[in-house]
Write a protein that holds these residues in place. Structure first.
Motif, PDB file in Angstrom:
ATOM      1  N   LEU A  36       0.788  -1.333  -0.212  1.00 54.92           N
ATOM      2  CA  LEU A  36      -0.552   0.186  -0.196  1.00 54.92           C
ATOM      3  C   LEU A  36       0.976   0.923  -0.116  1.00 54.92           C
ATOM      4  O   LEU A  36       0.361   1.872  -1.049  1.00 54.92           O
ATOM      5  N   VAL A  37       2.106   1.355   0.785  1.00 49.01           N
ATOM      6  CA  VAL A  37       2.314   2.055   0.931  1.00 49.01           C
ATOM      7  C   VAL A  37       3.498   2.729  -0.716  1.00 49.01           C
ATOM      8  O   VAL A  37       3.545   3.793  -0.626  1.00 49.01           O
ATOM      9  N   SER A  38       4.227   1.872  -0.776  1.00 51.29           N
ATOM     10  CA  SER A  38       4.742   1.713  -1.994  1.00 51.29           C
ATOM     11  C   SER A  38       4.026   2.099  -3.414  1.00 51.29           C
ATOM     12  O   SER A  38       4.811   3.235  -4.023  1.00 51.29           O
ATOM     13  N   ALA A  39       2.854   1.718  -3.453  1.00 49.55           N
ATOM     14  CA  ALA A  39       1.669   2.465  -4.279  1.00 49.55           C
ATOM     15  C   ALA A  39       1.642   3.488  -4.975  1.00 49.55           C
ATOM     16  O   ALA A  39       1.384   4.572  -5.142  1.00 49.55           O
ATOM     17  N   LEU A  40       1.059   3.858  -3.023  1.00 46.89           N
ATOM     18  CA  LEU A  40       0.900   4.926  -2.312  1.00 46.89           C
ATOM     19  C   LEU A  40       2.099   6.625  -2.376  1.00 46.89           C
ATOM     20  O   LEU A  40       1.922   7.325  -3.756  1.00 46.89           O
ATOM     21  N   ILE A  41       3.389   6.169  -2.872  1.00 43.71           N
ATOM     22  CA  ILE A  41       4.384   6.801  -2.836  1.00 43.71           C
ATOM     23  C   ILE A  41       4.199   6.864  -4.493  1.00 43.71           C
ATOM     24  O   ILE A  41       4.669   8.385  -4.481  1.00 43.71           O
ATOM     25  N   GLN A  42       4.766   5.916  -5.587  1.00 44.25           N
ATOM     26  CA  GLN A  42       4.204   6.283  -6.487  1.00 44.25           C
ATOM     27  C   GLN A  42       3.433   6.936  -7.305  1.00 44.25           C
ATOM     28  O   GLN A  42       3.668   7.293  -7.856  1.00 44.25           O
TER      29      GLN A  42
ATOM     30  N   ILE B 291       5.759  13.255  -1.292  1.00 37.90           N
ATOM     31  CA  ILE B 291       5.620  12.201  -0.148  1.00 37.90           C
ATOM     32  C   ILE B 291       7.179  10.960  -0.373  1.00 37.90           C
ATOM     33  O   ILE B 291       7.423  10.787  -1.520  1.00 37.90           O
ATOM     34  N   CYS B 292       7.451  10.572   0.560  1.00 38.58           N
ATOM     35  CA  CYS B 292       8.736  10.008   1.056  1.00 38.58           C
ATOM     36  C   CYS B 292       8.744   8.770   2.198  1.00 38.58           C
ATOM     37  O   CYS B 292       7.153   8.946   2.442  1.00 38.58           O
ATOM     38  N   VAL B 293       8.999   7.735   1.212  1.00 40.17           N
ATOM     39  CA  VAL B 293       9.510   6.770   3.053  1.00 40.17           C
ATOM     40  C   VAL B 293      10.564   7.392   3.998  1.00 40.17           C
ATOM     41  O   VAL B 293      11.211   7.456   2.674  1.00 40.17           O
ATOM     42  N   SER B 294      10.485   7.073   4.935  1.00 34.69           N
ATOM     43  CA  SER B 294      11.457   7.379   5.882  1.00 34.69           C
ATOM     44  C   SER B 294      13.130   6.543   5.346  1.00 34.69           C
ATOM     45  O   SER B 294      12.721   5.057   5.315  1.00 34.69           O
ATOM     46  N   VAL B 295      14.516   6.683   5.372  1.00 36.44           N
ATOM     47  CA  VAL B 295      15.338   6.524   4.978  1.00 36.44           C
ATOM     48  C   VAL B 295      16.099   6.161   6.637  1.00 36.44           C
ATOM     49  O   VAL B 295      16.663   6.745   7.404  1.00 36.44           O
ATOM     50  N   SER B 296      15.954   4.991   7.464  1.00 40.84           N
ATOM     51  CA  SER B 296      16.895   4.347   8.202  1.00 40.84           C
ATOM     52  C   SER B 296      18.010   4.561   8.415  1.00 40.84           C
ATOM     53  O   SER B 296      19.025   4.265   7.034  1.00 40.84           O
TER      54      SER B 296
ATOM     55  N   GLY C  69       8.990  20.671   2.270  1.00 36.74           N
ATOM     56  CA  GLY C  69       7.616  20.439   1.986  1.00 36.74           C
ATOM     57  C   GLY C  69       6.980  19.471   2.015  1.00 36.74           C
ATOM     58  O   GLY C  69       5.986  19.079   0.725  1.00 36.74           O
ATOM     59  N   ILE C  70       7.890  18.038   1.990  1.00 33.38           N
ATOM     60  CA  ILE C  70       7.681  16.335   2.128  1.00 33.38           C
ATOM     61  C   ILE C  70       7.101  16.176   2.991  1.00 33.38           C
ATOM     62  O   ILE C  70       8.205  15.999   4.327  1.00 33.38           O
ATOM     63  N   ASP C  71       6.504  15.592   2.606  1.00 33.35           N
ATOM     64  CA  ASP C  71       5.423  14.565   3.864  1.00 33.35           C
ATOM     65  C   ASP C  71       6.392  12.831   3.796  1.00 33.35           C
ATOM     66  O   ASP C  71       6.927  12.642   3.210  1.00 33.35           O
ATOM     67  N   VAL C  72       6.896  12.819   5.506  1.00 35.01           N
ATOM     68  CA  VAL C  72       7.475  11.725   5.442  1.00 35.01           C
ATOM     69  C   VAL C  72       6.470  10.810   6.361  1.00 35.01           C
ATOM     70  O   VAL C  72       6.014  10.289   7.437  1.00 35.01           O
TER      71      VAL C  72
END
Lengths: 205, 205
Positions: B20-26, B31-36, B94-97
């Motif tokens: 779901l998150v992957s499709a959302l990001i695309q 918006i991005c997923v956090s890089v740990s 301004g990017i959602d994380v």
């Protein structure tokens, strides 16, 4: 049964609030505009309980004495009020309720129901607002100037609201409004109530 | 410049969170997923800064000592942590994380950033969850039973989140997620920041 949400939608004249709310209601299920009580006389063809509940001054005062109103306002000699009982009964049936009121009414409602959701609608620019307030060009400059002062006064309270919409393109503003209503229905309390036993069954077996 | 929002998205295994998150990001801008940060060794082909920042145990400990993490966890001998500075720099642009973490990480983040938005994703039923946890049918009953226990344990924290999604139909759950992100961008603080001088021009002239 999921409980509905209460929305306070405010805007200056010329922001297009009434048209937006009307389109929203037509295109969305389980949502309604609040029906206020008023002491003003019904106009020909106005049905009791449709746009308003028409009551006598005495009946209105009795409701005031019982603190039966979520918010109330006086316009010239007439009183208007939103009945707590009426709003509650809609919410309990799972219906979202929209109060189309000004910032003062909004403040009264929030004091009693802090979980209500405030949405403020702005016109895109001063120039566009001026154009909209001029309407069909039949009013004096004095009247238009007063409308503008009232609009600016109302807009000065925008920061008391949870969401801010800019009605530049009607369809975009309507989409914005729809997204707020939709996402509110995904909030934890509503979804959990909606799932009911299905949620229990997931967590325990 | 409008500041991004921080999302904590949690779910049990089998809820479909990653897809779901992957499709959302695309399908969504800004918006991005956090890089740990992690102390685990990069696998062949893994690029530093892509899925993870690979750091030594010493460097990780130094960051811990500086309270540089929003949340951290240990899995076997390896440490994982979300850098406050990295998240802040995205939000300021301004990017959602999105933080894809469990309820424990979510709790750590909310303590530091109470304005973060928690979304919990549930599978539609125990039967469907069981089916998903069995996967390709190559695992022992014991392993599947442990996965189920872990999933139930994670799900027991659903009420700590702001939104609850049910991933029954993927497309519907994706639409739900998109509505939450969209409506969050209409919140007063973000819209007011976004409008900037246009808002000033409306209110004063």
């Amino acid at each position: 049964m999921q409980r509905g949400s209460l929305y306070i939608i405010a805007a200056p004249s010329g922001a297009g609030k009434t048209s937006l709310v009307s389109a929203l209601i037509q295109q969305t299920e389980h949502i309604c505009v609040s029906v206020s009580h008023t002491t003003r006389a019904p106009r020909p063809g106005e049905e009791n309980g449709k746009a308003y509940f028409f009551v006598s001054h005495e009946a209105f005062q009795a409701m005031q004495a019982q603190q039966a109103f979520l918010e109330q306002a006086q316009v010239f000699d007439n009183h208007y009020g939103t009945s707590k009982a009426w709003v509650s009964s809609q919410l309990e049936q799972g219906i979202d309720v929209i109060l189309e009121i000004d910032w003062q009414g909004g403040r009264q409602v929030r004091e009693q129901l802090p979980e209500s959701i405030g949405i403020f609608i702005l016109p895109p620019s001063r120039m566009e607002l001026d154009k909209r307030l001029r309407g069909r060009g039949q009013d004096s400059e004095e009247i238009i100037a007063r409308r503008m002062r009232d609009a600016i006064s109302e807009m000065s309270h925008h920061a008391e609201f949870d969401y801010l919409l800019i009605n530049d393109e009607f369809d975009q503003a309507l989409l914005d409004l729809q997204h707020i209503i939709y996402s509110q229905r995904l909030r934890h309390a509503r979804q959990a109530a909606n799932m009911g036993e299905k949620l229990e069954a997931l967590l325990h077996s």
